[in-house]
Design an enzyme around this catalytic site. Structure first.
Site: not given
Length: 400
Positions: A119, A174
C-alpha cells in the site's frame, strides 16, 4: 575486378556455445527451450549495442524499495497522478533493453506479476516479481542503473515457464517498526520519545498479538469485505514483538507477522487494535469479538512503519528447487544485501519521518475519537455469530 563477397560461415556447435556463454546462462538454455516461445529480435540495441537475437525467458526478481512518496507497488495504467514503484521499475526495464516499449504499456504481454500489492508508503526488502524478459548481458546492473537509489533489484533467477509469483507464494512475512511510546498507557505513562518499554508491557503486547495466530475471520480488519465472504478468512502463522532498541535517541520496536496472505490494511489494523488496547482506549475482549459478524471499528496504524520482509516459496522449492534444472527461491546469498538496504534506505526513512512528521504521534491523538465501548457492545449483541474456522484461504491475495 571487384572481389567476391564471401558467403557467411555456417554456425557450428562452437559458435552456438559461445552465443550461450554470452547470454550469461551457460549450460541451462536447452532445458528451457522446450517450453518457451521463439526468441525475439531486439530492433534497436540498448546502450549502443548492435541489434541481435536474444532469448526471452521467465525470471523472478528480488526487489527492495523505500515506499515513502509512492502510492503503493502496483502500477495504475493510464494514471500519472499517483506514482507507484512499478512505474519506475517498468521504465527501467524498457530503458535497459529488457522488454520492448509496448510491454511496458501492457504488462500482461510480459506476464508480469508481483507477490504483494504493498500500500501507499509501505516499503519492502523482499518483494518478488515474475516476468518474461530478454536476457541481455549484465542484466542486473543495467536495470539498476536506470532505477533511483531507493529501488534496487537485489537478485534474479530463472523459473519455470508458467511460474506466477503471486499464486506460487506460500506465505508472506511483514515487519512493522514503531516507536515504543505507541504502547505508553494513556493515564499513567509519558506520551513522548522519553518513554521506554517495560518487560511487563512487552509481555502484554505479545500476549495480545498471539491471539491473531491461526485462522480467523478478518473482515473487520479491511474494507469492503463481508463477514461471510470466504476470502475474509485468513491464516496467520506467527506474530510477535521483538525486544526494543534505540535509534537517534528514540526507542523503537519491530512487530513481525507471517501469514498465508493478507488483505488490504489488515496488518496495520492488527497493530492498531493492539495499540488501542495496550494504551487503555479499547477493552481487551474487543479483539476476540472482532472475529464475529458485527461491524467493529478497528483503528488503522500508519503505513510508514510497514515493510514486506520476505516471501516464501516452500512448495515450489520442494518440487523444482532440487531437480537439477532450477534454483530454489530462498535468496540466501542476497540476505546481506537486503539487510544493508534496510539499514541504508528503509529504517532511516522511518525514524527520520517519525521524528520530523510525527505520523505515529498524530495517529495516536485520533484514538480518543473512537467509541470502542459502543463497537464492543454492538459486537456482543444477540445474533452475532462467529463463522467456523476453515483452512486459511489464499483468497484475493490482497496485501497491505
Amino acid at each position: 575486378m571487384a572481389e567476391k563477397a564471401e558467403a557467411p560461415a555456417p554456425v557450428g556447435p562452437r559458435q552456438e556455445q559461445d552465443r550461450k556463454a554470452r547470454s550469461g546462462w551457460q549450460g541451462r538454455d536447452r532445458a528451457w527451450e522446450d517450453a518457451e516461445q521463439p526468441a525475439k529480435k531486439l530492433k534497436s540495441g540498448a546502450d549502443g549495442e548492435p541489434p541481435r537475437k536474444l532469448p526471452k525467458r521467465k525470471i523472478v526478481m528480488l526487489l527492495a524499495y523505500s515506499g515513502k512518496g509512492y502510492h503503493g507497488m502496483q502500477r495504475n495504467i493510464g494514471s500519472s497522478q499517483f506514482k507507484t514503484i512499478e512505474d519506475d521499475l517498468v521504465s527501467a526495464l524498457v530503458r535497459s533493453g529488457c522488454i520492448p516499449e509496448n510491454h511496458g504499456e501492457d504488462m500482461r504481454k510480459m506476464s508480469f506479476q508481483r507477490c504483494a500489492r504493498t500500500d501507499k508508503g509501505v516499503s519492502a526488502a523482499g518483494q518478488v516479481v515474475s516476468l518474461k524478459v530478454w536476457l541481455i548481458d549484465d542484466i542486473l546492473e543495467k536495470i539498476n542503473s536506470h532505477l533511483p537509489s531507493h529501488i534496487r533489484i537485489l537478485g534474479l533467477k530463472r523459473v519455470t515457464g508458467g511460474f506466477n509469483s503471486k499464486n506460487r507464494c506460500d506465505a508472506r512475512t511483514y515487519v512493522y517498526m514503531l516507536p515504543t511510546f505507541a504502547f505508553a498507557h494513556k493515564d499513567r505513562d509519558v506520551q513522548d520519545e522519553t518513554y521506554r518499554l517495560s518487560a511487563e508491557t512487552l509481555r502484554q503486547v505479545n500476549r495480545l498479538l498471539a491471539c491473531y495466530e491461526g485462522t480467523h475471520n478478518f473482515h473487520n480488519f479491511t474494507s469492503q469485505k463481508g463477514p461471510r465472504e470466504p476470502s475474509a478468512q485468513r491464516y496467520v502463522l506467527d506474530v510477535f514483538c521483538e525486544e526494543p532498541f534505540e535509534r537517534d535517541g528514540m526507542e523503537f520496536a519491530v512487530i513481525k507477522v507471517k501469514g498465508q496472505s493478507f488483505m488490504t490494511h489488515q496488518i496495520r489494523k492488527m497493530v492498531g487494535l493492539v495499540v488501542a488496547i495496550v494504551k487503555g482506549y479499547a477493552p481487551e475482549d474487543l479483539l476476540e469479538r472482532s472475529w464475529g459478524e458485527a461491524k467493529v471499528d478497528v483503528p488503522k496504524a500508519p503505513g510508514l512503519g510497514l515493510v514486506l520482509e520476505r516471501v516464501h516459496f516452500e512448495t515450489y522449492n520442494r518440487r523444482f528447487g532440487c531437480d537439477g534444472l532450477h534454483e530454489p527461491l530462498d535468496w540466501a546469498r542476497e540476505e546481506a544485501e537486503a539487510a544493508a538496504f534496510k539499514e541504508q534506505h528503509i529504517y532511516p526513512t522511518i525514524t527520520s519521518t517519525e521524528r520530523h512528521e510525527r505520523s505515529m504521534a498524530q495517529w495516536l491523538s485520533t484514538l480518543p475519537a473512537h467509541d470502542f465501548s459502543a463497537t464492543a457492545h454492538a459486537a456482543a449483541s444477540p445474533g452475532a455469530k462467529v463463522p467456523s474456522p476453515q483452512e486459511g484461504s489464499g483468497g484475493d491475495g490482497d496485501s497491505d
